[in-house]
Enzyme design. Structure first.
Site, PDB file in Angstrom:
ATOM      1  N   MET A  58      70.991  90.363  56.709  1.00 32.59           N
ATOM      2  CA  MET A  58      71.590  90.582  55.396  1.00 32.59           C
ATOM      3  C   MET A  58      71.275  91.990  54.881  1.00 32.59           C
ATOM      4  O   MET A  58      72.114  92.640  54.253  1.00 32.59           O
ATOM      5  CB  MET A  58      71.095  89.519  54.400  1.00 32.59           C
ATOM      6  N   PHE A  76      31.990  85.238  46.197  1.00 33.75           N
ATOM      7  CA  PHE A  76      32.697  85.143  47.469  1.00 33.75           C
ATOM      8  C   PHE A  76      33.893  84.197  47.335  1.00 33.75           C
ATOM      9  O   PHE A  76      33.751  83.086  46.843  1.00 33.75           O
ATOM     10  CB  PHE A  76      31.729  84.634  48.561  1.00 33.75           C
ATOM     11  N   GLN A  77      35.056  84.657  47.739  1.00 36.51           N
ATOM     12  CA  GLN A  77      36.307  83.888  47.665  1.00 36.51           C
ATOM     13  C   GLN A  77      36.664  83.480  46.237  1.00 36.51           C
ATOM     14  O   GLN A  77      37.272  82.442  46.022  1.00 36.51           O
ATOM     15  CB  GLN A  77      36.281  82.680  48.596  1.00 36.51           C
ATOM     16  N   LYS A 112      33.888  74.216  42.227  1.00 41.00           N
ATOM     17  CA  LYS A 112      33.196  73.374  43.204  1.00 41.00           C
ATOM     18  C   LYS A 112      32.165  72.463  42.544  1.00 41.00           C
ATOM     19  O   LYS A 112      32.044  71.287  42.904  1.00 41.00           O
ATOM     20  CB  LYS A 112      32.519  74.264  44.247  1.00 41.00           C
ATOM     21  N   GLU A 156      48.679  78.417  54.089  1.00 41.52           N
ATOM     22  CA  GLU A 156      48.847  77.734  52.799  1.00 41.52           C
ATOM     23  C   GLU A 156      50.225  77.955  52.190  1.00 41.52           C
ATOM     24  O   GLU A 156      50.708  77.124  51.423  1.00 41.52           O
ATOM     25  CB  GLU A 156      47.755  78.171  51.812  1.00 41.52           C
TER      26      GLU A 156
HETATM   27  C1  TPP Z   1      59.872  86.995  51.862  1.00 37.81           C
HETATM   28  C2  TPP Z   1      61.075  87.879  51.761  1.00 37.81           C
HETATM   29  N1  TPP Z   1      60.995  89.154  52.120  1.00 37.81           N
HETATM   30  C3  TPP Z   1      62.086  89.962  52.055  1.00 37.81           C
HETATM   31  C4  TPP Z   1      63.287  89.481  51.588  1.00 37.81           C
HETATM   32  C5  TPP Z   1      64.519  90.386  51.489  1.00 37.81           C
HETATM   33  N2  TPP Z   1      65.534  89.904  52.435  1.00 37.81           N
HETATM   34  C6  TPP Z   1      66.592  89.146  52.083  1.00 37.81           C
HETATM   35  S1  TPP Z   1      67.550  88.710  53.361  1.00 37.81           S
HETATM   36  C7  TPP Z   1      66.592  89.569  54.443  1.00 37.81           C
HETATM   37  C8  TPP Z   1      66.916  89.622  55.901  1.00 37.81           C
HETATM   38  C9  TPP Z   1      66.891  88.280  56.547  1.00 37.81           C
HETATM   39  O1  TPP Z   1      66.941  88.458  57.951  1.00 37.81           O
HETATM   40  P1  TPP Z   1      66.923  87.225  58.929  1.00 37.81           P
HETATM   41  O2  TPP Z   1      65.826  86.288  58.555  1.00 37.81           O
HETATM   42  O3  TPP Z   1      66.913  87.705  60.330  1.00 37.81           O
HETATM   43  O4  TPP Z   1      68.285  86.462  58.584  1.00 37.81           O
HETATM   44  P2  TPP Z   1      69.805  86.985  58.722  1.00 37.81           P
HETATM   45  O5  TPP Z   1      70.166  87.688  57.461  1.00 37.81           O
HETATM   46  O6  TPP Z   1      69.865  87.890  59.913  1.00 37.81           O
HETATM   47  O7  TPP Z   1      70.590  85.723  58.888  1.00 37.81           O
HETATM   48  C10 TPP Z   1      65.526  90.202  53.781  1.00 37.81           C
HETATM   49  C11 TPP Z   1      64.511  91.047  54.423  1.00 37.81           C
HETATM   50  C12 TPP Z   1      63.303  88.126  51.193  1.00 37.81           C
HETATM   51  N3  TPP Z   1      64.418  87.566  50.708  1.00 37.81           N
HETATM   52  N4  TPP Z   1      62.207  87.343  51.306  1.00 37.81           N
END
Ligand code: TPP
Length: 529
Positions: free
Chosen positions: A436, A83-84, A133, A21
């Site tokens: 990052m 439930f749910q 529902k 979802e």
């Molecule tokens: C849902 C979510 N969880 C954690 C983060 C924190 N976060 C920001 S950038 C990043 C790393 C992203 O890694 P990747 O998808 O491999 O992309 P890259 O930076 O290597 O291009 C994280 C964990 C986020 N922005 N969103």
């Protein structure tokens, strides 16, 4: 169950069955951003409804008109941990523009109509309608109600505000135009270009303002903020007047606000009055639709030029710091995608280093062709959002560009693309890290790479399991043939780019620092624990 029982009776509604979802909410958001219409997502009560939460928060932060419809337990069971059962109206109250439970079928049609109106009017945003529902099972004769909604009166744009802004622009020596998502949402492209050209003001586009002005326009400077180019941020720090249109001076744009644009009088144009003065002090506010206000400004300003100021800014520009050792650089990949797709495509990005590389390097030519999660920064956005974008723009290529981390968050949606024939082109920048975060660990935590190395499956085999073509690119010389093949392929395709593991995004403003304090190249190992 009652909703889905009725659905086949309305064949004009195209329903896409996703695998999670969260993806439904992102796809509805992507559809809304690309089409300018509302995107609708539907989920069952309890876990289905809670799975929508990240997507709704993403839409809320980026002002995207999404309507979510959730099922709910029958009214007699409400509040009894049925439930749910989950209080999804309570959960989503702070992350939607509006959410409500429909307590009687007699109200249902009007609540749906209101939800659509609220999602679209003024500053757009997500709305959730929760339908028990037993209400879904009721039947009623529709009675036209007294109109409850006053049509969204557009806030008055005061003539004094427009004239005062025109005077500030005329008197400025170093004026700048900063353009955000509001310019895209309102379709202010022509007005922004005319305002820039009539005044000579250099134009900065925020992450969500990218493509509001073609990157090739001589007055276009680029993106500001944490990963903005040094000359763009320096222009902000030296400017004496900043006209901000449809942006909210988010912390990733301003850096430490104490040192943001110290010499500038800020003119802030925004539809949402609550944004004015929220993050930065403003000298002049004009509350109104970005396009209408900009059109009025175009009429009101006196023609002028800013040649010396523009030349000064361009003189600060440096070639990008070369942190890349191999030949499959982010620059080469982005240039390769652009060469293959030309200007016929929309790019949807995930969150991380690849997002910043694409934002900085892709030469966007057409309006609203860059779609990303800016405010919430939601990893996992790109793949499902790109499905929604492709549904809105069936005749152009749609690339979803992700990191290996974000891709693995919603890659299950390849099955949706196959089943529903949604030919999104998937690109994975595989650096073996949550890149990052690893970059922050390198710069600010003494290279302690805690929980950032990330294993990936074999993406080419994964694609094969879904029955779609895939390529792995590890050398720059493979870019052209692979991307040409990926461009002409008919269904969904996947291209994995094996990039250098420790490549970094430069420049970078350290957290808490001002725009005047960028890190421009690889810091010595162990900088600042
Ligand atoms: C849902 C979510 N969880 C954690 C983060 C924190 N976060 C920001 S950038 C990043 C790393 C992203 O890694 P990747 O998808 O491999 O992309 P890259 O930076 O290597 O291009 C994280 C964990 C986020 N922005 N969103």
């Amino acid at each position: 169950m009652p909703f889905y029982h009725a659905l086949p009776d309305v064949p004009e509604i195209r329903h896409i069955l996703v695998r999670h979802e969260q993806a439904a909410a992102h796809a509805a958001d992507g559809y809304a951003r690309a089409s300018g219409r509302i995107g609708v997502c539907v989920a069952t009560s309890g876990p289905g409804a809670t799975n929508l939460v990240t997507g709704l928060a993403t839409a809320q932060m980026d002002s995207s008109p999404v309507v979510a419809i959730t099922g709910q337990v029958p009214r007699a069971m409400l509040g009894r941990d049925a439930f749910q059962e989950t209080d999804v109206v309570g959960i989503t109250l702070p992350i939607t523009k509006h959410s409500c439970l429909v307590a009687d079928v007699a109200e249902l049609a009007d609540r749906v109509r209101e939800a659509i109106a609220i999602a679209r009017e003024g500053r757009p945003g997500p709305v959730l309608i929760d339908v028990p529902k037993d209400v879904q099972n009721q039947k009623t004769e529709y009675q036209e109600p007294e109109p409850r909604l006053t049509p969204g009166a557009s806030p008055g744009i005061t003539e004094e505000g427009v004239l005062a802004a025109a005077r500030l622009i005329a008197a400025a020596e170093r004026p700048l135009l900063m353009v955000g998502h509001g310019a895209i949402l309102s379709g202010a492209y022509d007005a922004v270009r005319q305002l820039a050209e009539k005044t000579g003001m250099p134009v900065i586009t925020t992450l969500l303002g990218i493509s509001a002005l073609p990157a090739s326009h001589p007055l276009h400077l680029g993106m500001p903020g944490m990963h903005g180019e040094v000359h763009v941020n320096r222009a902000i720090q030296r400017a004496d007047v900043i006209v901000g249109i449809g942006l909210r001076f988010d912390d990733r744009v301003t850096g430490n606000t104490k040192g943001f644009a110290p010499r500038a009088k800020i003119v802030h144009v925004d539809l949402d009055a609550s944004e004015i003065g929220k993050n930065v002090p403003v000298a002049l506010a004009i509350v109104g639709d970005a396009r209408s206000v900009t059109e009025r400004l175009v009429e009101a300003v006196t023609p002028r030029g800013c040649e010396a100021w523009l030349a000064e800014i361009k003189g600060w520009a440096r070639p990008p710091a070369d942190s890349y050792r191999g030949d499959l650089s982010p620059e080469a990949i982005v240039a390769g995608i652009h060469a293959a797709a030309r200007d016929r495509c929309t790019i949807v990005t995930d969150v991380g280093q690849h997002q910043m590389w694409v934002a900085k390097l892709y030469p966007y030519g057409r309006p609203n062709t860059h779609i990303t999660s800016g405010g919430l920064g939601t990893m996992g956005f790109a793949v499902p959002a790109a499905m929604g974008v492709k549904l809105a723009r069936p005749r152009e290529d749609v690339w979803a560009i992700s990191g290996d981390g974000g891709f693995q968050m919603n890659m299950q949606e390849i099955a949706t693309m196959v089943q529903e024939r949604i030919p999104v082109k998937l690109a994975v920048f595989n650096n073996g890290y949550l890149g990052m975060v690893r970059q922050w660990q390198q710069f600010f935590h003494g290279r302690r790479y805690s929980a950032t190395p990330i294993w990936s499956p074999d993406y080419v085999k994964l694609a094969a399991a879904y029955g779609i073509p895939a390529w792995r690119v590890a050398r720059a010389s493979d870019l052209e043939p692979v991307l040409a093949g990926a461009s002409v392929a008919e269904g969904p395709v996947l291209v994995e780019f094996v990039i250098e593991q420790e490549a970094n995004v430069f420049p970078m403003i350290p957290p808490g620092a001002t725009l005047s304090e960028p890190i421009e190249a690889e810091p010595a190992a162990g900088v600042k624990e």
